[in-house]
Structures are given as structure tokens and as C-alpha cells.
Design a protein around this motif. Structure first.
Motif, PDB file in Angstrom:
ATOM      1  N   UNK A  10      -1.325 -86.448 -24.040  1.00  0.00           N
ATOM      2  CA  UNK A  10      -0.401 -86.151 -24.342  1.00  0.00           C
ATOM      3  C   UNK A  10      -0.477 -84.591 -24.361  1.00  0.00           C
ATOM      4  N   UNK A  11       0.203 -84.179 -23.105  1.00  0.00           N
ATOM      5  CA  UNK A  11       0.859 -82.820 -23.129  1.00  0.00           C
ATOM      6  C   UNK A  11       0.023 -81.687 -22.525  1.00  0.00           C
ATOM      7  N   UNK A  12      -0.988 -81.395 -23.304  1.00  0.00           N
ATOM      8  CA  UNK A  12      -2.342 -80.708 -22.448  1.00  0.00           C
ATOM      9  C   UNK A  12      -3.064 -81.239 -21.483  1.00  0.00           C
ATOM     10  N   UNK A  13      -3.834 -80.469 -20.519  1.00  0.00           N
ATOM     11  CA  UNK A  13      -3.774 -81.307 -19.303  1.00  0.00           C
ATOM     12  C   UNK A  13      -5.109 -79.919 -19.305  1.00  0.00           C
ATOM     13  N   UNK A  14      -6.346 -79.435 -19.204  1.00  0.00           N
ATOM     14  CA  UNK A  14      -7.610 -78.838 -18.308  1.00  0.00           C
ATOM     15  C   UNK A  14      -6.342 -77.975 -17.107  1.00  0.00           C
ATOM     16  N   UNK A  15      -6.316 -78.870 -16.291  1.00  0.00           N
ATOM     17  CA  UNK A  15      -5.791 -78.834 -15.255  1.00  0.00           C
ATOM     18  C   UNK A  15      -4.973 -77.668 -14.579  1.00  0.00           C
ATOM     19  N   UNK A  16      -4.138 -77.789 -15.959  1.00  0.00           N
ATOM     20  CA  UNK A  16      -2.459 -76.886 -15.767  1.00  0.00           C
ATOM     21  C   UNK A  16      -3.132 -75.723 -17.278  1.00  0.00           C
TER      22      UNK A  16
END
Lengths: 140, 397
Positions: free
Chosen positions: B371-377
Motif C-alpha cells: 500500500x505505497x510503502x516498500x522496504x525496497x524503495x
């Protein structure tokens, strides 16, 4: 009291505007459309493309003016929407595949000519427009 | 802040096209008229804290572009055909890979009964089938609690058949219904794949079936529509998982049920709507001979209000709230995303708009909820709040 003449003029203008926007249009249809009267609900359904045939089984398709007082008045009175809300509605149908964009024409004369030659076409024009070759439908 | 060549070309087309194509394009084939329509949008997003929606928003990002082209024809009074190609590049989502958005034949026997078959947009909630068309909405970014950009592919369409119609209720208004069954869609360039990759899971195969219905009641109160949707999907995933030495893993579920209730009210210059959605989803996981279950369910809702200040200027606000059933980690910011947005939309022409929108986001949801928030980014780690500015312009013809 010195503002009274201005108020009177404003009231007269408003009254004129309301008169123009109230019912200064007539509904016309191609001769293939069997009905000579249509209910307000049916008319709304035809122009919102949820109804593509009338009670007598005849196929119908709506024809709209692109803009102007007649268009604004018709859309507000019978479809209960603003022009922008109607455009949003139509584009929603088009881009989800649930309908085609209805024919939109610039002038009353173009609407009359298109309705006259197109099977099932129903449109509206200002009440003073000469409507040769098409039938007039009453809204009850 | 990187502004790529593709974005530049796309933007050039964006600004030339409205002048050239300020109306639909029609052509004739075998004595039938085909309508061609299209849309495109370009956005810019800048956030003060976390990178959002896989874009590098913390430094400002133009990687927010999408568009589509539709061709359709009413072949007979009752039969129409059409198809739409859709392409997007939102951060790591989409990656400019065009996809067949929908393509189907539609036979309308009666106003109260018609059938569509092919790849069909799924009727779910207020905006599922129109979520990609920003020009239909007040907002630059739809409420992500219910319409996450990352997960659009999970429910956007199905390959199968729908039956649909409109039933007049006379003085009580009208009821529009849709019921459908088919196979589900997925997008290897979507958020689901990115979130599972963050967890070390590489998906090799993804399949499932879907069925459901949607009913919306146009009430006798002018401008008020109330609706409900229900969708059931199955999910079968085969992949490998890196933390276990790339061991094979199978994930499936007996059901993945989505329920939505919603309402829309338009009166004068005001427009209000809201939706509540709940996803019930219990996964069966098979790894190294052991079986386990995981609750992947969530729920969300939004309410919004918009006002036409002038014919061309509309301003609005929404409150969007997303809740994770069982967070992976017990961090306060890791079980919810609350987003309050304020928007101004200006219609430059009938076919071209620009929007300026502010987002005030609390929480980042589960680490793997896509939902919009990723560890990868967000390799530096996620912060509990995010404020973001979005400017988006789009046209359609």
C-alpha cells in the motif's frame, strides 16, 4: 431606496434567465421511433444509455447539443446533472467499455438533420427550431 | 529528480494531442463506425519523508505517467465490441509495459439483461473500473485505503463473462446489477510482486478464479446512489523463498473475499461519496514440508467532499483509512495508513485538467501490504509519517 431600479433590472434579468432555462426546448425523434410520448424517467434512462429501446420495442439512441442554454436546461431538468457531471458519466462508460459516446452536435439545425436521417435518434432543440423531417415527442 | 526521455516524449504528446484531438476520432470499417478515444496523464510527486508508491518522491519524481487508447463499435442495435490498451510507469509499477486492459463483446438482449464476454473490467465499489482515469475524479491520487495504485491488477479485470442490466423500480428509482465469473488477473510489474520480493519471495506462477456481483441503487432522491459489491477469489502461487535457500514455496487460499458498501451523492455544486471495504484472506502456506496459515486480511474506508467553486475549479478533501488485520511487526505505524488529502482541480478545457494535491499520511501499513510503502524503495527505513505534494495533469479525447 436608490438601489431599487438596479434590483428591479436584476430581478427582470433573473426572471428572463429562468424562463429561458426552464422549458425552452422540445424533444424530437426519428420517424422510426414509435412512441409519441415518453415519461421523464424513460427520457433520463435513454440519455444515460441504460435504456436502448422504448416500450414499443423501437431502438433509440440519444443525440445531444455540445453546449448552450438549451443544452444546459435540458441536462439539468431531465437528467439532474450538470454538463461536466454528464461528460464524466459518458466518459466513464466509454473507457470501461460499457457504452459509446453519444453523438454531440453544435447547432439545433445539425441535431434536426442528424435525427431526421438516423434510425432511433432522439434529441432536443430549442423550441423555436424548424423541425422538418422529424417527429416531436411529448414528455409526460 | 530524474526526468527521463520517455516522460519528455510522453509530455510532448500530452500537450500537442489536446489541440490536435479535442474530440473523439471516428473511422469506418466494413460499413461500421468505430470510435477511438484516449487519455493520458503526467504527475509529479514530492514527499518530505518516505518514498511513496515506489517513486523517489523524497527527491521529487516525475515517474508518474499513464495512458490508454480505446476502440469500440456498436455493430448492431444490441451488439457492441471494444478493447482498450493501458500503459503506466509509476515508479517501479508498470514499467511502460502495455497491457490489454479490457476487450470484450457485449450483447444486450433487454435493458434488464445483457451479457459481456472476454476480458472485462470488474464492477467493485465506486471506482474499481474507472480508477485509472484520473479525469473522471476530483483527486490526483484516489483514496489508497480502498484503491491502492500498487494492487490495481489484483481486481481490475477478469477474463470470463458478466451478466448485467438495469431494472426500473418505478417510483423507487432504478437498480443496476452486474454478476460475473472468470479467471483473475495479475501483473508481475505490480505491487504484489514487489512486496513479496521485499520478503524474499520470488513468484514464479500466479493463478486463480474470481466471481462476484455488484448492485447499485439509484434512489428516488435526486443525485443519491447507494451500492454494494461482493467478490470471491482464489489464489495459487508457486515460487521460491530466499531466506530458506530459495526453497520452493506454495501459497493458496480457499477464499479471498472482498465486501464493499458505498454511496455517492451529488447536489448542486457539492459532491460527496464514501466507501467501506473489507478483505478476508487466510493463506495456506506450504514450505519445506510444513504447512501454516497466515491472515492477510485488511480493511479500509474513505469519505470525501468536493465543491465546484467555479465551473472550472473544484476543491475537495478526503479522509482515507487503511487497517492491517495482523501486522508482521508490532510497530505502531505498521498496522495502519491514515491519509488526509486536500485537492484543487482546474479544468483548463473540457478535455484537459490540472490538479494540485496535498497528502498528510500517518503510518505506513504492514511492511508487505503493498500500500505505497516498500522496504525496497525505502532502504534507509520507514518513517512514521509522510507529507506529500502531487501535481498531475491529464487529457482525454
Amino acid at each position: 431606496m436608490k438601489h431599487l431600479p438596479c434590483l428591479a433590472v436584476a430581478a427582470a434579468c433573473l426572471s428572463l434567465s429562468l424562463n429561458v432555462s426552464a422549458a425552452d426546448f422540445k424533444l424530437i425523434a426519428n420517424s422510426s421511433v414509435g412512441a409519441s410520448t415518453i415519461s421523464g424517467d424513460e427520457l433520463k434512462s435513454v440519455f444515460l444509455i441504460t435504456k436502448t429501446s422504448l416500450g414499443d420495442g423501437s431502438h433509440v439512441e440519444p443525440v445531444l447539443l455540445k453546449s448552450g442554454a438549451t443544452h444546459e436546461a435540458f441536462v439539468k431538468q431531465y437528467l439532474g446533472k450538470s454538463d461536466s457531471a454528464l461528460q464524466t458519466y459518458y466518459r466513464g462508460l466509454v473507457f470501461t467499455g460499457k457504452g459509446s459516446m453519444p453523438k454531440e452536435l453544435s447547432t439545433d439545425a445539425e441535431v434536426v438533420a442528424y435525427v431526421a436521417k438516423t434510425k432511433g435518434a432522439i434529441g432536443y432543440v430549442s423550441s423555436g427550431t424548424a423541425a422538418g423531417g422529424v417527429k416531436t415527442i411529448e414528455v409526460n | 529528480m530524474i526526468f527521463g526521455i520517455k516522460n519528455a516524449v510522453f509530455l510532448a504528446a500530452l500537450y500537442v494531442a489536446p489541440a490536435a484531438l479535442n474530440a473523439q476520432v471516428d473511422f469506418k470499417l466494413f460499413d461500421r463506425t468505430f470510435q477511438v478515444h484516449g487519455f493520458a496523464s503526467q504527475g509529479f510527486a514530492y514527499s518530505g519523508q518516505n518514498n511513496y508508491l515506489t517513486m523517489k518522491t523524497s527527491t521529487g519524481s516525475f515517474a508518474m505517467t499513464d495512458g490508454g487508447v480505446t476502440v469500440s463499435s456498436q455493430l448492431t442495435d444490441k451488439f457492441r465490441v471494444g478493447a482498450q490498451i493501458y500503459d503506466r510507469n509509476v515508479g517501479e509499477l508498470g514499467k511502460w509495459r502495455p497491457q490489454l486492459d479490457w476487450a470484450y463483446g457485449d450483447y444486450k438482449f433487454k435493458d434488464w439483461f445483457g451479457v459481456r464476454a472476454g476480458k472485462v473490467k470488474t464492477a467493485l465499489g465506486l471506482f474499481n473500473d474507472t480508477q485509472d482515469m484520473e479525469f473522471l475524479h476530483t483527486w490526483a491520487v484516489l483514496p489508497q485505503a480502498v484503491y491502492p495504485v500498487d494492487l490495481r491488477a489484483n481486481v481490475i479485470a477478469h477474463t470470463g463473462a458478466d451478466m448485467y442490466g438495469t431494472v426500473s423500480l418505478h417510483k423507487l428509482g432504478a437498480l443496476n446489477y452486474t454478476a460475473y465469473v472468470g479467471t483473475r488477473t495479475n501483473d508481475p510489474r505490480g505491487g504484489y510482486y514487489l512486496a513479496t520480493a521485499d520478503a524474499g519471495l520470488a513468484i514464479k506462477e500466479f493463478s486463480g478464479i474470481v466471481g462476484g456481483w455488484d448492485a447499485r441503487w439509484n434512489t428516488p432522491i435526486e443525485g443519491l446512489m447507494i451500492g454494494g459489491s461482493w467478490l470471491n477469489q482464489t489464489e495459487n502461487i508457486n515460487g521460491t523463498i530466499a531466506p530458506y535457500g530459495n526453497a520452493p514455496i506454495q501459497i493458496s487460499d480457499d477464499f479471498e473475499q472482498t465486501t464493499a458498501v458505498y454511496a455517492d451523492y451529488m447536489r448542486g455544486k457539492w459532491h460527496f461519496n464514501g466507501e467501506f471495504r473489507r478483505n478476508k484472506n487466510v493463506l495456506d502456506i506450504s514450505l519445506l514440508g510444513a504447512r501454516s496459515q497466515a491472515d492477510a486480511g485488511d480493511k479500509g474506508w474513505f469519505v470525501s467532499a468536493a465543491y465546484h467553486v467555479t465551473k472550472k475549479l473544484e476543491m475537495g478533501v478526503y479522509n482515507s483509512r487503511y487497517y492491517v488485520n495482523v501486522p508482521t511487526t508490532p510497530i505502531p505505524a505498521g498496522d495502519h495508513i491514515f491519509d488526509q488529502a486536500v485537492t484543487a482541480r482546474y479544468d483548463i478545457t473540457r478535455f484537459w485538467n490540472v490538479k494540485v494535491e496535498g497528502h498528510f499520511i500517518d503510518g505506513y501499513g504492514d511492511l508487505y501490504s503493498a500500500h505505497g510503502f516498500y522496504l525496497g524503495s525505502n532502504p534507509q527505513g520507514l518513517k512514521p509519517t509522510t507529507n506529500m505534494l502531487v501535481i498531475r495533469t491529464g487529457f482525454n479525447f
